[in-house]
Design a protein around this motif. Structure first.
Motif, mmCIF file in Angstrom:
data_model
loop_
_atom_site.group_PDB
_atom_site.id
_atom_site.type_symbol
_atom_site.label_atom_id
_atom_site.label_comp_id
_atom_site.label_asym_id
_atom_site.label_seq_id
_atom_site.Cartn_x
_atom_site.Cartn_y
_atom_site.Cartn_z
ATOM 1 N N SER A 55 0.741 -1.170 0.032
ATOM 2 C CA SER A 55 0.111 0.055 0.064
ATOM 3 C C SER A 55 0.950 1.307 0.168
ATOM 4 O O SER A 55 0.224 2.418 -0.378
ATOM 5 N N GLU B 295 0.611 -1.999 -7.490
ATOM 6 C CA GLU B 295 -0.286 -2.804 -7.193
ATOM 7 C C GLU B 295 -0.903 -3.549 -8.287
ATOM 8 O O GLU B 295 -1.124 -4.511 -8.483
ATOM 9 N N ASN C 13 -7.447 -8.305 -1.923
ATOM 10 C CA ASN C 13 -6.981 -7.074 -1.065
ATOM 11 C C ASN C 13 -6.290 -5.960 -2.349
ATOM 12 O O ASN C 13 -6.488 -4.989 -2.103
ATOM 13 N N MET C 14 -5.509 -6.848 -3.313
ATOM 14 C CA MET C 14 -5.087 -5.935 -4.240
ATOM 15 C C MET C 14 -5.922 -5.284 -5.224
ATOM 16 O O MET C 14 -5.485 -4.327 -5.883
ATOM 17 N N SER D 99 -9.716 -1.352 -2.437
ATOM 18 C CA SER D 99 -9.232 -0.346 -1.423
ATOM 19 C C SER D 99 -9.341 -0.640 0.068
ATOM 20 O O SER D 99 -8.502 -0.407 1.141
ATOM 21 N N ARG D 100 -10.216 -1.763 0.113
ATOM 22 C CA ARG D 100 -10.403 -2.390 1.773
ATOM 23 C C ARG D 100 -9.431 -3.741 1.863
ATOM 24 O O ARG D 100 -9.759 -4.720 1.347
ATOM 25 N N LYS D 101 -8.429 -3.617 2.528
ATOM 26 C CA LYS D 101 -7.305 -4.651 2.564
ATOM 27 C C LYS D 101 -7.325 -5.293 4.013
ATOM 28 O O LYS D 101 -6.346 -5.218 4.690
ATOM 29 N N THR D 102 -8.921 -5.870 4.202
ATOM 30 C CA THR D 102 -8.727 -6.332 5.771
ATOM 31 C C THR D 102 -9.042 -8.024 5.539
ATOM 32 O O THR D 102 -9.286 -8.280 4.580
#
Length: 291
Positions: free
Chosen positions: A22, A28, A88-89, A92-95
């Motif tokens: 990030s 990305e 995740n890539m 925008s939400r990488k949880t």
């Protein structure tokens, strides 16, 4: 520390943020494309090997029993980490949820340990085939191969269980940012604010047992194999023997060298920046190259 542990056990974090790259957003999209192609190719290649080794009646020798399980391990390896990284890539939400993270590193370490022992069993198979060819069918019978494979899976599960029990007790004190592409034990230990001496020592001991011992056995086996091959009079026979073993040695190198770097140094000291890219290599790229 005791209060922190109790607090952690009562109210575990809801999720973790997987930082990945990030800090380099321009990487990305290219990395997403590379991972997607690598993931699809690795899945197709390993599925093809599994189907061929199961359906072709001529491919029922011990080597193909081990190869079947190795491909199945790599298939599961890819599935454990690949989809999560791609999602995740691509967003925008990488949880990842706390439970999902725990399941991910539990399965990841189970498969990794199992693969160490399967590779050692394949080295035993090559040793008997080249050094004791007349006794090969007697020594490497199907029941022994299945017992070796079962031992590998059970040992891997035991290793994973110990790691999970120790890791879920670590307090994170509200810290949710995991500087990695996926969840694995060294990154979780690095994230914790508690005294991780027990976790470090346990991880080092398990790595020594499940990584270094199988690797030492593989190197010893190939020492004997090399000595036997050099005594073969026919150059064609030597080339055939080296060709049979070279692919296994390449797989061993691709699998063991990153693992040794990642797990032989204390997790509290290793470089997260280097570690996450090495993790990316042996979780996605290596399973692509193995077939």
């Amino acid at each position: 520390m005791k209060n922190n542990n109790q607090s952690f056990l009562e109210v575990p974090p809801c999720d973790f943020i997987l930082l990945g790259i990030s800090d380099r957003p321009w990487l990305e999209l290219p990395l997403f494309a590379i991972l997607l192609v690598s993931y699809v190719l690795a899945m197709l290649s390993n599925i093809a090997i599994i189907l061929v080794s199961r359906l072709d009646p001529q491919l029922q020798s011990p080597m193909y029993i081990f190869l079947y399980h190795l491909s199945f391990l790599d298939l599961c390896y890819n599935t454990t980490t690949g989809p999560q990284m791609l999602v995740n890539m691509g967003s925008s939400r990488k949880t990842i949820s706390y439970g999902g993270c725990t399941v991910q590193y539990a399965i990841f370490h189970w498969l990794g340990c199992t693969e160490c022992i399967v590779l050692a069993a394949m080295a035993l198979d090559r040793y008997v085939a080249i050094c004791e060819p007349l006794c090969y069918a007697v020594i490497m019978h199907r029941a022994l191969c299945l017992r070796l494979v079962a031992t590998a899976w059970l040992s891997g599960f035991g290793n994973s269980l110990v790691q999970v029990v120790l890791t879920i007790q670590l307090p994170f004190c509200g810290c949710r940012e995991l500087d990695n592409f996926f969840c694995e034990v060294p990154a979780m230990i690095k994230l914790s604010f508690a005294d991780t001496a027990i976790n470090d020592a346990t991880l080092a001991g398990l790595v020594a047992f499940f990584v270094l011992l199988p690797l030492a056995f593989i190197l010893l086996s190939y020492g004997f194999i090399g000595h036997a091959v050099l005594r073969i009079q026919s150059s064609k026979g030597r080339h055939k023997a080296f060709g049979t073993c070279s692919s296994h040695l390449v797989v061993v190198s691709l699998f063991y060298l990153p693992a040794i770097y990642m797990y032989l140094q204390p997790p509290s000291r290793y470089s997260q920046e280097q570690g996450k890219f090495i993790s990316l290599f042996y979780s996605i790229i290596s399973p692509l190259l193995f077939p």
